[in-house]
Design a protein around this motif. Structure first.
Motif, PDB file in Angstrom:
ATOM      1  N   MET A  96      -2.676   0.957  -9.146  1.00 33.76           N
ATOM      2  CA  MET A  96      -3.892   0.151  -9.217  1.00 33.76           C
ATOM      3  C   MET A  96      -3.577  -1.338  -9.097  1.00 33.76           C
ATOM      4  N   GLN A  97      -2.470  -1.765  -9.702  1.00 35.39           N
ATOM      5  CA  GLN A  97      -2.081  -3.171  -9.635  1.00 35.39           C
ATOM      6  C   GLN A  97      -1.809  -3.585  -8.185  1.00 35.39           C
ATOM      7  N   ASP A  98      -1.131  -2.736  -7.426  1.00 36.00           N
ATOM      8  CA  ASP A  98      -0.833  -3.073  -6.031  1.00 36.00           C
ATOM      9  C   ASP A  98      -2.098  -3.106  -5.178  1.00 36.00           C
ATOM     10  N   ILE A  99      -2.999  -2.156  -5.402  1.00 38.26           N
ATOM     11  CA  ILE A  99      -4.268  -2.182  -4.670  1.00 38.26           C
ATOM     12  C   ILE A  99      -5.028  -3.458  -5.002  1.00 38.26           C
ATOM     13  N   LYS A 142      -6.523   7.874  -5.333  1.00 41.37           N
ATOM     14  CA  LYS A 142      -6.008   8.283  -4.026  1.00 41.37           C
ATOM     15  C   LYS A 142      -6.969   7.871  -2.917  1.00 41.37           C
ATOM     16  N   GLU A 143      -8.244   8.116  -3.113  1.00 43.22           N
ATOM     17  CA  GLU A 143      -9.228   7.738  -2.096  1.00 43.22           C
ATOM     18  C   GLU A 143      -9.327   6.225  -1.959  1.00 43.22           C
ATOM     19  N   GLU A 144      -9.161   5.511  -3.049  1.00 44.28           N
ATOM     20  CA  GLU A 144      -9.207   4.052  -2.995  1.00 44.28           C
ATOM     21  C   GLU A 144      -8.035   3.498  -2.174  1.00 44.28           C
ATOM     22  N   LEU A 153      -6.466   5.086   0.320  1.00 47.29           N
ATOM     23  CA  LEU A 153      -6.739   5.377   1.725  1.00 47.29           C
ATOM     24  C   LEU A 153      -7.815   4.450   2.279  1.00 47.29           C
ATOM     25  N   LEU A 154      -8.810   4.154   1.457  1.00 44.46           N
ATOM     26  CA  LEU A 154      -9.863   3.224   1.872  1.00 44.46           C
ATOM     27  C   LEU A 154      -9.284   1.833   2.102  1.00 44.46           C
ATOM     28  N   GLU A 155      -8.412   1.396   1.197  1.00 45.39           N
ATOM     29  CA  GLU A 155      -7.821   0.065   1.339  1.00 45.39           C
ATOM     30  C   GLU A 155      -6.907  -0.005   2.554  1.00 45.39           C
ATOM     31  N   ARG A 156      -6.198   1.076   2.832  1.00 45.03           N
ATOM     32  CA  ARG A 156      -5.372   1.108   4.045  1.00 45.03           C
ATOM     33  C   ARG A 156      -6.252   0.982   5.284  1.00 45.03           C
ATOM     34  N   ARG A 157      -7.389   1.659   5.267  1.00 50.05           N
ATOM     35  CA  ARG A 157      -8.274   1.595   6.430  1.00 50.05           C
ATOM     36  C   ARG A 157      -8.800   0.179   6.652  1.00 50.05           C
ATOM     37  N   LYS A 158      -9.167  -0.494   5.579  1.00 46.51           N
ATOM     38  CA  LYS A 158      -9.737  -1.834   5.699  1.00 46.51           C
ATOM     39  C   LYS A 158      -8.670  -2.884   6.018  1.00 46.51           C
ATOM     40  N   GLU A 159      -7.544  -2.813   5.347  1.00 46.17           N
ATOM     41  CA  GLU A 159      -6.517  -3.841   5.514  1.00 46.17           C
ATOM     42  C   GLU A 159      -5.724  -3.664   6.809  1.00 46.17           C
ATOM     43  N   LEU A 160      -5.446  -2.437   7.204  1.00 44.68           N
ATOM     44  CA  LEU A 160      -4.549  -2.183   8.329  1.00 44.68           C
ATOM     45  C   LEU A 160      -5.294  -1.746   9.587  1.00 44.68           C
ATOM     46  N   CYS A 161      -6.594  -2.000   9.642  1.00 41.35           N
ATOM     47  CA  CYS A 161      -7.370  -1.567  10.804  1.00 41.35           C
ATOM     48  C   CYS A 161      -6.822  -2.179  12.089  1.00 41.35           C
ATOM     49  N   PHE A 162      -6.843  -1.392  13.144  1.00 41.56           N
ATOM     50  CA  PHE A 162      -6.383  -1.743  14.497  1.00 41.56           C
ATOM     51  C   PHE A 162      -4.873  -1.926  14.580  1.00 41.56           C
ATOM     52  N   GLU A 163      -4.162  -1.538  13.536  1.00 37.18           N
ATOM     53  CA  GLU A 163      -2.701  -1.630  13.530  1.00 37.18           C
ATOM     54  C   GLU A 163      -2.050  -0.257  13.629  1.00 37.18           C
ATOM     55  N   GLY A 164      -2.857   0.768  13.977  1.00 32.12           N
ATOM     56  CA  GLY A 164      -2.293   2.062  14.324  1.00 32.12           C
ATOM     57  C   GLY A 164      -2.031   3.025  13.181  1.00 32.12           C
ATOM     58  N   HIS A 165      -2.901   3.057  12.170  1.00 34.44           N
ATOM     59  CA  HIS A 165      -2.635   3.889  10.991  1.00 34.44           C
ATOM     60  C   HIS A 165      -3.685   4.968  10.710  1.00 34.44           C
ATOM     61  N   LEU A 199       0.821  -1.215   0.000  1.00 35.20           N
ATOM     62  CA  LEU A 199       0.000   0.000   0.000  1.00 35.20           C
ATOM     63  C   LEU A 199       0.852   1.261   0.000  1.00 35.20           C
ATOM     64  N   ILE A 200       2.032   1.199   0.603  1.00 39.22           N
ATOM     65  CA  ILE A 200       2.974   2.324   0.491  1.00 39.22           C
ATOM     66  C   ILE A 200       3.446   2.448  -0.952  1.00 39.22           C
ATOM     67  N   ARG A 201       3.797   1.322  -1.554  1.00 39.78           N
ATOM     68  CA  ARG A 201       4.259   1.366  -2.944  1.00 39.78           C
ATOM     69  C   ARG A 201       3.161   1.890  -3.856  1.00 39.78           C
ATOM     70  N   ALA A 202       1.922   1.503  -3.595  1.00 43.98           N
ATOM     71  CA  ALA A 202       0.810   1.989  -4.415  1.00 43.98           C
ATOM     72  C   ALA A 202       0.657   3.501  -4.306  1.00 43.98           C
ATOM     73  N   GLU A 203       0.677   4.014  -3.085  1.00 38.80           N
ATOM     74  CA  GLU A 203       0.496   5.460  -2.893  1.00 38.80           C
ATOM     75  C   GLU A 203       1.646   6.242  -3.506  1.00 38.80           C
ATOM     76  N   ALA A 204       2.875   5.744  -3.306  1.00 37.39           N
ATOM     77  CA  ALA A 204       4.038   6.430  -3.873  1.00 37.39           C
ATOM     78  C   ALA A 204       4.019   6.380  -5.393  1.00 37.39           C
ATOM     79  N   ALA A 205       3.613   5.242  -5.950  1.00 38.15           N
ATOM     80  CA  ALA A 205       3.526   5.128  -7.409  1.00 38.15           C
ATOM     81  C   ALA A 205       2.526   6.130  -7.966  1.00 38.15           C
ATOM     82  N   LEU A 206       1.377   6.247  -7.332  1.00 40.54           N
ATOM     83  CA  LEU A 206       0.367   7.201  -7.795  1.00 40.54           C
ATOM     84  C   LEU A 206       0.907   8.621  -7.775  1.00 40.54           C
ATOM     85  N   GLU A 207       1.580   8.982  -6.701  1.00 42.44           N
ATOM     86  CA  GLU A 207       2.122  10.339  -6.591  1.00 42.44           C
ATOM     87  C   GLU A 207       3.252  10.577  -7.589  1.00 42.44           C
ATOM     88  N   ASN A 208       3.846   9.487  -8.080  1.00 45.84           N
ATOM     89  CA  ASN A 208       4.892   9.593  -9.105  1.00 45.84           C
ATOM     90  C   ASN A 208       4.331   9.395 -10.510  1.00 45.84           C
TER      91      ASN A 208
END
Length: 491
Positions: free
Chosen positions: A400-403, A422-424, A426-438, A384-393
């Motif tokens: 999209m492939q990483d998501i 971008k919203e997708e 953040l949404l995926e981070r919320r669902k996948e990483l919930c309760f892990e402090g993000h 998910l970090i790679r996805a966000e960084a790729a989008l910003e680049n």
């Protein structure tokens, strides 16, 4: 005049306590029950240094797994709500936890801060790491490779503690255009080297120092761990790179965030959990999920019994249940066929409403049952970090492939275009990483408002970005000690 004398008195008392703990005894120096030794005596050989390093990991684990930080980001962001009291005169009533009550309502104060132990705990950890960094190069009974490994772990712990402090006490990196707003005090010497009263760095300098420590650590790591025990509980080259990728993400250094996350994904040897094993992996007792790059081991007694774990906050069994459950704000985000929805255990609990006790459904997470430890880093975050960084680049196809890699594993609907990506993410981070402090930190670094609906009992269920209350106050006791320590605005 009286107030001035009182503050000076408090300062001197605090200094005396610090010096005493440094010269005589602390948990850091305890080798076995009833036996304590001085720093100079303990750290003169490799055995003593490794005892100290093991104690340092224990303190790191306790600080991040403690209730305050363990639930902070998910609670503030809206992933969590509270369960009703199970028995007694207050049965069925819903109240916030005493350890986070003011923080939860964005009403923490410097004088009585809920997080005073978190602040002081991190600087104690930093001081201990600095002691190891000062003594380890002098060891005569350790090889150069062994010394470098210890130094690498101590540098990583020092950087990690500073980064955690910056998350809680500093506005996000892009709060100002050049990150010239307040960062934190960055300590690179132990108190034993002499008491100093430094100022807070800018956040830009703070991040530069964190990155400098992490890069130096990565260069020093060997392939041999410094201590026996579960390797997933100690810092190593791979999970230090994972921490560095997260730091780059928060810094909005998209190129380095992409390259570092990609390095972990490609070269760490770790694989994502499979769809078939995803639920079972989270449900297994004692062991972390297979893709965990770092999960700090929980403390156990001589009979190998855990006295505390993440289940203290999230656990459920037929007799007792913990304080925190998933809010419907989170649960309703999952599609019905998303296997991650199976991570929620729905239980009816007696809840007081209109003077009557009635059963209402609550969703406990299966992530942190039994003897669950604190998951610091795992491979899904790197995707998910790679996805966000790729989008910003401007590499939206890679993003999209990483998501979709994460969504496919969850049996969720795949994305077919790159609109609103971008919203997708953040949404995926919320669902996948919930309760892990993000969540809270994700919202703030993206300049999002806070909106807590289901189960919110705060006086402030919504907060608009930017807000001075998105950071906590420096504890007043620390301000009294260091006259150069600037308080966060509004406190």
């Amino acid at each position: 005049m009286q107030n001035f004398k009182t503050m000076k008195y408090l300062k001197y008392i605090t200094i005396i306590i610090l010096i005493f703990s440094l010269q005589s005894c602390s948990d850091f120096l305890e080798q076995e029950p009833g036996t304590q030794t001085s720093i100079d005596e303990l750290l003169q050989n490799k055995e003593g240094v490794l005892i100290a390093l093991k104690g340092l990991y224990r303190d790191v684990e306790a600080n991040v797994r403690g209730e305050r930080f363990a639930v902070y980001s998910d609670l503030q962001g809206g992933n969590l709500k509270f369960t009703p009291t199970s028995s007694g005169n207050s049965a069925g009533q819903i109240t916030s936890g005493v350890n986070i009550r003011e923080v939860y309502s964005f009403e923490d104060t410097a004088e009585t801060s809920n997080f005073v132990s978190f602040y002081s705990g991190n600087y104690s950890i930093i001081n201990q790491a600095n002691l190891l960094l000062e003594y380890t190069p002098k060891l005569s009974d350790a090889t150069d490779s062994e010394k470098k490994q210890i130094i690498a772990e101590a540098l990583t712990i020092r950087a990690y503690a500073h980064f955690l402090l910056s998350q809680v006490y500093c506005q996000n990196y892009s709060y100002t255009s050049d990150a010239s707003h307040l960062g934190i005090v960055y300590n690179k010497e132990s108190i034993k080297a002499g008491l100093k009263y430094p100022k807070r760095e800018t956040l830009s300098v703070t991040y530069s120092l964190i990155i400098e420590d992490l890069k130096s650590a990565i260069d020093n790591y060997s392939d041999n761990p410094s201590m026996a025990g579960p390797t997933y509980s100690y810092f190593n080259r791979n999970n230090t790179k994972a921490l560095l990728a997260r730091v780059y993400l928060y810094k909005r250094d998209w190129t380095n965030a992409y390259e570092t996350a990609n390095d972990v994904i490609t070269n760490s040897g770790f694989q994502l959990m499979s769809s078939e094993n995803y639920i079972a992996q989270w449900a297994q007792p004692d062991l972390p999920v297979s893709e965990a790059l770092l999960e700090f081991s929980i403390p156990k007694d001589a009979e190998n019994t855990a006295s505390t774990s993440m289940s203290n906050y999230f656990g459920y069994n037929s007799n007792t249940y913990a304080k925190y459950v998933a809010s419907n704000d989170l649960v309703n985000l999952y599609e019905n066929n998303d296997i991650r929805k199976q991570l929620f255990l729905t239980v009816n609990l007696q809840t007081l409403g209109n003077g009557l006790l009635t059963p209402r459904p609550y969703n406990f997470t299966r992530k942190f049952q039994d003897n669950a430890g604190y998951v610091a880093f795992r491979l899904s975050e790197m995707y998910l970090i790679r996805a966000e960084a790729a989008l910003e680049n401007n590499q939206s196809a890679i993003a999209m492939q990483d998501i979709n890699t994460i969504r496919a594993r969850a049996n969720a609907t795949l994305l077919t275009n790159t609109s609103n990506l971008k919203e997708e993410i953040l949404l995926e981070r919320r669902k996948e990483l919930c309760f892990e402090g993000h969540l809270f930190f994700d919202l703030i670094r993206n300049h999002k408002d806070i909106s807590r609906n289901d189960g919110c009992i705060s006086t402030n269920c919504g907060m608009t970005y930017p807000s001075l209350k998105f950071v906590l106050p420096i504890p007043q006791s620390n301000i009294n000690l260091n006259e150069n320590l600037q308080q966060n605005e509004s406190y």
